[in-house]
Design a protein around this motif. Structure first.
Motif, short mmCIF file in Angstrom:
data_model
loop_
_atom_site.label_atom_id
_atom_site.label_comp_id
_atom_site.label_asym_id
_atom_site.label_seq_id
_atom_site.Cartn_x
_atom_site.Cartn_y
_atom_site.Cartn_z
N ARG A 106 0.83 -1.21 0.00
CA ARG A 106 0.00 0.00 0.00
C ARG A 106 0.87 1.26 0.00
O ARG A 106 0.51 2.26 -0.62
N GLN A 107 1.99 1.21 0.70
CA GLN A 107 2.89 2.36 0.69
C GLN A 107 3.42 2.60 -0.73
O GLN A 107 3.51 3.75 -1.18
N GLN A 108 3.78 1.53 -1.42
CA GLN A 108 4.28 1.68 -2.78
C GLN A 108 3.19 2.21 -3.70
O GLN A 108 3.45 3.04 -4.58
N ARG A 109 1.95 1.75 -3.48
CA ARG A 109 0.84 2.25 -4.29
C ARG A 109 0.64 3.75 -4.07
O ARG A 109 0.39 4.50 -5.03
N LEU A 110 0.78 4.21 -2.84
CA LEU A 110 0.67 5.64 -2.56
C LEU A 110 1.79 6.42 -3.25
O LEU A 110 1.54 7.48 -3.84
N LYS A 111 3.00 5.91 -3.19
CA LYS A 111 4.12 6.59 -3.85
C LYS A 111 3.88 6.71 -5.35
O LYS A 111 4.11 7.77 -5.95
N ASP A 112 3.40 5.64 -5.96
CA ASP A 112 3.13 5.67 -7.41
C ASP A 112 2.02 6.67 -7.73
O ASP A 112 2.09 7.40 -8.73
N SER A 133 -2.85 14.18 17.64
CA SER A 133 -2.42 13.07 16.79
C SER A 133 -1.31 12.35 17.53
O SER A 133 -0.46 12.99 18.17
N ILE A 134 -1.30 11.03 17.49
CA ILE A 134 -0.31 10.28 18.27
C ILE A 134 0.11 9.03 17.50
O ILE A 134 -0.71 8.42 16.80
N GLY A 135 1.38 8.68 17.64
CA GLY A 135 1.87 7.48 16.96
C GLY A 135 3.38 7.47 16.88
O GLY A 135 4.01 8.52 16.75
N ASN A 136 3.97 6.29 16.95
CA ASN A 136 5.41 6.12 16.87
C ASN A 136 5.94 6.68 15.55
O ASN A 136 5.52 6.27 14.48
N PHE A 137 6.90 7.60 15.63
CA PHE A 137 7.42 8.23 14.41
C PHE A 137 8.23 7.25 13.56
O PHE A 137 8.47 7.52 12.39
N ARG A 138 8.67 6.14 14.15
CA ARG A 138 9.43 5.16 13.37
C ARG A 138 8.51 4.34 12.45
O ARG A 138 9.01 3.63 11.57
N HIS A 139 7.22 4.43 12.67
CA HIS A 139 6.24 3.67 11.88
C HIS A 139 5.87 4.51 10.66
O HIS A 139 5.29 5.60 10.80
N ALA A 140 6.20 4.03 9.47
CA ALA A 140 6.06 4.84 8.25
C ALA A 140 4.66 5.40 8.03
O ALA A 140 4.52 6.57 7.63
N PRO A 141 3.58 4.65 8.27
CA PRO A 141 2.25 5.24 8.07
C PRO A 141 2.00 6.46 8.97
O PRO A 141 1.33 7.41 8.56
N ASN A 142 2.54 6.43 10.20
CA ASN A 142 2.35 7.56 11.10
C ASN A 142 3.08 8.80 10.59
O ASN A 142 2.54 9.92 10.64
N TRP A 143 4.29 8.63 10.13
CA TRP A 143 5.07 9.77 9.63
C TRP A 143 4.40 10.37 8.40
O TRP A 143 4.31 11.60 8.25
N ASP A 144 3.91 9.51 7.51
CA ASP A 144 3.21 10.02 6.33
C ASP A 144 1.97 10.81 6.73
O ASP A 144 1.67 11.85 6.14
#
Length: 430
Positions: free
Chosen positions: A124-130, A222-233
């Motif tokens: 899903r991350q790759q789909r978002l990038k595309d 908003s809350i979430g571990n910054f190391r988790h890519a979906p949270n940073w996005d």
């Protein structure tokens, strides 16, 4: 009359659990606490460095043991421990240690805690990038949020990560799935036998106390571990698209962004003049969640189910999220907030819910009801124990029925064994 032998459990953790940093850490602690209710003897091991927010397992009566990758010291360790159940935390641990477990404790039940399907999240991350390459100024992400399961399969099937992750599911006797949507994906599209999967969502006691009311709350969170890519996005999307739209309508609005392991790139987004506050790690996530009026979780990709949204329900904090955020968290029950698929729709929903006391109060109660109906430990805890106990009693039959898993173990474990032994021998010469 002799007491029955105590069940010995070994957990091989990808990381040491940090329940206040991530949903995965919280889920692991819920599983461990379920095992403790059965008086099972638990050892938690991991090759990872100890993080600053690690849970105190010893205080719960759980032994802690550091282990090494590619080291025969693990062989001596597991032979002496002789566990009845081995729980691999994430498929990478099964890849690393599975052959050693099978060699030295062949009758131990092998359980995989998937946390979420990493191969689905990465696809899903790759789909978002595309999608963003084609439409860099996109506001509406509807095409990404509602694909059919066969479309998800097409995204994943060709990836090495999916092949590795699903092979690990086959090699284990049972895999714990936090999302029933992912169970459907695995059974309907990848044709994984249902007998290899068990639905084990977050285990949360439904709140019985009165919630902090509307008038005593303020601001967005908003809350979430910054190391988790979906949270940073999600943080970047809020900063660049969502939050400016909310501030146009609510000029005095403030957003507090909390997360463990805050990197400099996140700190650089801190801008009090825009009402955008990067707050680093929350010592008590539930406390800051309870003080907020709205939880923002605009996730554009991800998998599993979202601990931050479960925490929001537990605290009576309505949320604004996407279909990705809500996926797997409800079974047609009313959602405790609003769901949108574009920055403009999410911003409108956030402003509306922030200002509408009646709708906000109803969303708050929807969360209470959803937790009671879907996440109660009184159901899921005993069901997990029942399923593991059943698998142990039928282990020989189950393994015979899972020839694909046996075949995959034979081939992968042989190659993994020789590679691990080569690495260990090489390390001795350095």
């Amino acid at each position: 009359m002799k007491n029955p032998p105590v069940t010995r459990v070994l957990v091989i953790g990808y990381v040491w659990p940090e329940p206040r940093s991530s949903a995965a850490g919280g889920h692991m602690m819920q599983i461990l606490e379920t095992f403790l209710t059965q008086d099972w003897d638990i050892t938690f091991s991991s090759p990872a460095a100890i993080g600053e927010h690690k849970a105190d397992l010893a205080a719960l009566g759980i032994r802690e043991c550091s282990i090494e990758l590619n080291s025969s010291s693990f062989d001596d360790f597991i032979r002496e421990l002789a566990p009845d159940i081995v729980l691999f935390d994430r498929f990478m641990m099964e890849e690393q240690f599975g052959w050693r477990v099978e060699k030295h404790c062949p009758q131990a039940l092998r359980v995989l805690e998937t946390s979420d399907l990493q191969s689905l999240r990465d696809a899903r991350q790759q789909r978002l990038k595309d999608y963003l390459k084609q439409q860099p100024d996109a506001d509406d992400f509807t095409p990404l949020f509602a694909p059919a399961l066969d479309e998800e399969f097409q995204l994943m099937a060709g990836t090495d990560l999916a092949k590795r992750e699903i092979a690990a599911i086959y090699r284990c006797d049972i895999s714990l799935m936090i999302s029933d949507v992912e169970i459907r994906l695995l059974t309907e599209q990848f044709h994984v036998p249902p007998a290899l999967l068990h639905w084990c969502p977050l285990l949360i006691e439904p709140p019985t106390r009165a919630f902090v009311p509307y008038d005593e709350r303020a601001h967005f969170l908003s809350i979430g571990n910054f190391r988790h890519a979906p949270n940073w996005d999600a943080v970047l999307w809020m900063k660049n698209s969502l939050w400016p739209l909310i501030r146009q309508r609510l000029p005095g609005a403030q957003l507090h962004v909390y997360g463990a392991y805050t990197p400099p790139k996140a700190t650089a987004l801190h801008n009090p003049a825009q009402g955008f506050h990067v707050m680093n790690w929350a010592e008590d996530a539930l406390q800051v969640m309870t003080a907020a009026r709205i939880c923002l979780a605009p996730l554009r990709f991800g998998a599993g189910i979202k601990g931050k949204l479960a925490d929001a329900m537990l605290c009576g904090t309505p949320n604004i999220t996407t279909p990705i955020g809500a996926e797997g968290m409800t079974d047609e029950q009313p959602w405790p907030g609003l769901i949108g698929q574009s920055a403009s729709v999410l911003a409108d929903a956030a402003v509306t819910l922030y200002q509408d006391r009646q709708a906000w109060t109803q969303a708050q109660e929807n969360g209470r009801q959803l937790l009671a109906e879907r996440y109660a430990p009184a159901f899921h805890g005993p069901e997990l124990v029942r399923r593991l106990t059943q698998c142990r009693s039928e282990l020989s039959q189950q393994r015979r029925a899972n020839f694909t898993g046996s075949m995959l173990r034979h081939h992968l474990h042989k190659s993994t064994q020789y590679m691990a032994q080569w690495i260990e021998a090489k390390n001795r010469t350095l």
